[in-house]
Design an enzyme around this catalytic site. Structure first.
Site, PDB file in Angstrom:
ATOM      1  N   GLU A  98       0.846  -1.198   0.000  1.00  0.00           N
ATOM      2  CA  GLU A  98       0.000   0.000   0.000  1.00  0.00           C
ATOM      3  C   GLU A  98       0.879   1.244   0.000  1.00  0.00           C
ATOM      4  O   GLU A  98       1.928   1.276   0.655  1.00  0.00           O
ATOM      5  CB  GLU A  98      -0.904  -0.026   1.239  1.00  0.00           C
ATOM      6  CG  GLU A  98      -1.948   1.066   1.299  1.00  0.00           C
ATOM      7  CD  GLU A  98      -2.937   0.824   2.444  1.00  0.00           C
ATOM      8  OE1 GLU A  98      -3.296  -0.353   2.688  1.00  0.00           O
ATOM      9  OE2 GLU A  98      -3.331   1.800   3.100  1.00  0.00           O
ATOM     10  N   ASP A 100       0.201   5.307   0.598  1.00  0.00           N
ATOM     11  CA  ASP A 100      -0.881   6.110   1.185  1.00  0.00           C
ATOM     12  C   ASP A 100      -0.660   7.607   1.163  1.00  0.00           C
ATOM     13  O   ASP A 100       0.404   8.089   1.561  1.00  0.00           O
ATOM     14  CB  ASP A 100      -1.016   5.773   2.687  1.00  0.00           C
ATOM     15  CG  ASP A 100      -1.827   4.547   2.960  1.00  0.00           C
ATOM     16  OD1 ASP A 100      -2.533   4.088   2.073  1.00  0.00           O
ATOM     17  OD2 ASP A 100      -1.735   4.059   4.096  1.00  0.00           O
ATOM     18  N   GLU A 102      -3.140  10.347   3.191  1.00  0.00           N
ATOM     19  CA  GLU A 102      -4.336  10.598   3.989  1.00  0.00           C
ATOM     20  C   GLU A 102      -4.305  12.061   4.433  1.00  0.00           C
ATOM     21  O   GLU A 102      -3.287  12.533   4.948  1.00  0.00           O
ATOM     22  CB  GLU A 102      -4.412   9.675   5.213  1.00  0.00           C
ATOM     23  CG  GLU A 102      -4.703   8.237   4.859  1.00  0.00           C
ATOM     24  CD  GLU A 102      -4.938   7.381   6.094  1.00  0.00           C
ATOM     25  OE1 GLU A 102      -6.036   6.806   6.197  1.00  0.00           O
ATOM     26  OE2 GLU A 102      -4.033   7.305   6.941  1.00  0.00           O
ATOM     27  N   ASN A 117       2.238   6.972   4.179  1.00  0.00           N
ATOM     28  CA  ASN A 117       2.702   5.698   4.713  1.00  0.00           C
ATOM     29  C   ASN A 117       2.987   4.762   3.549  1.00  0.00           C
ATOM     30  O   ASN A 117       2.423   4.935   2.447  1.00  0.00           O
ATOM     31  CB  ASN A 117       1.650   5.080   5.645  1.00  0.00           C
ATOM     32  CG  ASN A 117       2.238   4.134   6.677  1.00  0.00           C
ATOM     33  OD1 ASN A 117       3.402   3.742   6.594  1.00  0.00           O
ATOM     34  ND2 ASN A 117       1.425   3.754   7.653  1.00  0.00           N
ATOM     35  N   GLU A 127       5.270   6.096   8.875  1.00  0.00           N
ATOM     36  CA  GLU A 127       4.539   7.337   8.707  1.00  0.00           C
ATOM     37  C   GLU A 127       5.459   8.547   8.607  1.00  0.00           C
ATOM     38  O   GLU A 127       6.411   8.672   9.363  1.00  0.00           O
ATOM     39  CB  GLU A 127       3.578   7.544   9.877  1.00  0.00           C
ATOM     40  CG  GLU A 127       2.557   6.447  10.081  1.00  0.00           C
ATOM     41  CD  GLU A 127       3.032   5.339  11.008  1.00  0.00           C
ATOM     42  OE1 GLU A 127       4.247   5.288  11.307  1.00  0.00           O
ATOM     43  OE2 GLU A 127       2.185   4.525  11.435  1.00  0.00           O
ATOM     44  N   ASP A 191     -12.265   9.617  16.163  1.00  0.00           N
ATOM     45  CA  ASP A 191     -11.655   8.984  17.325  1.00  0.00           C
ATOM     46  C   ASP A 191     -10.133   9.145  17.331  1.00  0.00           C
ATOM     47  O   ASP A 191      -9.486   8.873  18.344  1.00  0.00           O
ATOM     48  CB  ASP A 191     -12.031   7.495  17.392  1.00  0.00           C
ATOM     49  CG  ASP A 191     -11.654   6.729  16.131  1.00  0.00           C
ATOM     50  OD1 ASP A 191     -11.587   7.355  15.057  1.00  0.00           O
ATOM     51  OD2 ASP A 191     -11.442   5.503  16.218  1.00  0.00           O
ATOM     52  N   TRP A 192      -9.536   9.612  16.185  1.00  0.00           N
ATOM     53  CA  TRP A 192      -8.073   9.772  16.162  1.00  0.00           C
ATOM     54  C   TRP A 192      -7.564  10.873  15.239  1.00  0.00           C
ATOM     55  O   TRP A 192      -6.445  11.349  15.403  1.00  0.00           O
ATOM     56  CB  TRP A 192      -7.397   8.457  15.742  1.00  0.00           C
ATOM     57  CG  TRP A 192      -7.713   8.017  14.338  1.00  0.00           C
ATOM     58  CD1 TRP A 192      -8.739   7.229  13.943  1.00  0.00           C
ATOM     59  CD2 TRP A 192      -7.005   8.359  13.132  1.00  0.00           C
ATOM     60  NE1 TRP A 192      -8.725   7.054  12.578  1.00  0.00           N
ATOM     61  CE2 TRP A 192      -7.671   7.726  12.058  1.00  0.00           C
ATOM     62  CE3 TRP A 192      -5.874   9.130  12.862  1.00  0.00           C
ATOM     63  CZ2 TRP A 192      -7.248   7.855  10.737  1.00  0.00           C
ATOM     64  CZ3 TRP A 192      -5.453   9.249  11.542  1.00  0.00           C
ATOM     65  CH2 TRP A 192      -6.142   8.615  10.496  1.00  0.00           C
ATOM     66  N   GLY A 196      -5.431  13.755  17.962  1.00  0.00           N
ATOM     67  CA  GLY A 196      -5.523  12.474  18.645  1.00  0.00           C
ATOM     68  C   GLY A 196      -6.919  12.086  19.073  1.00  0.00           C
ATOM     69  O   GLY A 196      -7.097  11.244  19.959  1.00  0.00           O
ATOM     70  N   ARG A 273       9.793   5.596  19.890  1.00  0.00           N
ATOM     71  CA  ARG A 273       9.031   4.517  19.251  1.00  0.00           C
ATOM     72  C   ARG A 273       9.920   3.320  18.918  1.00  0.00           C
ATOM     73  O   ARG A 273       9.451   2.191  18.872  1.00  0.00           O
ATOM     74  CB  ARG A 273       8.377   5.064  17.976  1.00  0.00           C
ATOM     75  CG  ARG A 273       7.460   4.093  17.286  1.00  0.00           C
ATOM     76  CD  ARG A 273       6.785   4.800  16.136  1.00  0.00           C
ATOM     77  NE  ARG A 273       5.991   3.914  15.327  1.00  0.00           N
ATOM     78  CZ  ARG A 273       5.416   4.258  14.186  1.00  0.00           C
ATOM     79  NH1 ARG A 273       5.576   5.491  13.717  1.00  0.00           N
ATOM     80  NH2 ARG A 273       4.700   3.403  13.498  1.00  0.00           N
TER      81      ARG A 273
END
Length: 285
Positions: A98, A100, A102, A117, A127, A191-192, A196, A273
């Site tokens: 994929e 992406d 967005e 992404n 990301e 919701d995100w 956030g 992360r």
């Protein structure tokens, strides 16, 4: 696709199948939304809408295996908080590939976030996010994906914003064997999507609408197990430079300009992360 097939694809004189702008209805199928997605102006314009009951979406009739894909988008204006306009290439299955774009909506006056992404064999988590240097709701702008066996280049109005290089030599899978369709959708992700999930969609502003036009695919179309670029008949295309395209010095400078001034998140610099070390492809980005 086997390595021998890939080598064949790269070495033969190429016959490109080119889809030009003007007839979105010939290139795309509306797949969901119960009438919220519309083809207008004899197929020159496609709109997606979102209300409290549902969003909407479309997909390409063709599958592609490498190409340069352009689409002009005009995003949801005003208070678009909670909404996401997704525009991407994707294969099917549990080990899908994929690529992406967005677009994460925001409160009026606050900038959209462009989220990118790359998934290979079902693994994403790559990301990078950007602000744009213009208002993407005021007019149409061109969002491009150049996908060849060496790299994936994301560009906005011809300016590269991201390059994902083939790092198979480091053990990183690269999207090169699974044909992908183009998909786009407008949906509620409050919701995100915005801060956030702290900022919710204001349904008094519905319906929310995003618009599309001037699609162009200079690409290898995959059909019945074969690539259009593998045809041995017909004349070679003169527009296949994307198949070996890389960023020249000027393009690299523009990429650095974008990443210095407009990048707001890069997984390759997120030490929290990745406490055990950054992914190997980050060494080449």
């Amino acid at each position: 696709m086997a390595a021998s097939t890939l080598s064949y694809l790269l070495l033969i004189p190429l016959l490109m199948v080119v889809a030009y702008a003007g007839n979105l209805d010939q290139e795309f199928d509306i797949t969901w939304g119960d009438g919220r997605a519309k083809m207008l102006n004899n197929g020159e314009l496609l709109t997606l809408s979102l209300d409290k009951a549902s969003g909407s979406g479309f997909q390409s009739k063709n599958e592609y295996l490498f190409g340069k894909i352009d689409m002009q988008l005009k995003l949801v204006p005003g208070n678009s908080a909670g909404t996401v306009t997704a525009y991407y290439l994707s294969s099917k299955g549990t080990t899908w590939d994929e690529i992406d774009y967005e677009f994460l909506g925001n409160l009026s006056g606050d900038p959209y976030i462009l989220h990118t992404n790359v998934f290979s064999q079902g693994k994403g988590n790559r990301e990078q996010q950007f602000y744009l240097w213009f208002d993407p709701t005021a007019d149409f702008h061109t969002y491009s994906i150049t996908w060849n066996p060496q790299r994936i280049i994301f560009s906005v109005d011809g300016t590269p914003i991201r390059e994902f290089k083939n790092s198979e030599s480091m053990g990183v899978p690269f999207p090169k064997s699974q044909p992908m369709r183009i998909y786009s959708s407008l949906w509620n992700a409050d919701d995100w999507a915005t801060r956030g999930g702290l900022v919710k969609t204001d349904w008094t502003n519905a319906p929310f609408t995003a618009s599309y036009r001037n699609f162009n695919a200079d690409a290898c179309i995959w059909s019945n197990g074969a690539s259009s670029c593998g045809s041995g008949s017909g004349s070679s295309s003169t527009s296949s430079s994307w198949l070996s395209q890389e960023l020249d010095t000027t393009a690299q400078e523009r990429l650095r300009w974008v990443q210095k001034n407009y990048m707001i998140y890069n997984y390759c610099t997120d030490a929290k992360r990745f406490p055990q070390g950054f992914p190997p492809e980050c060494r080449t980005s």
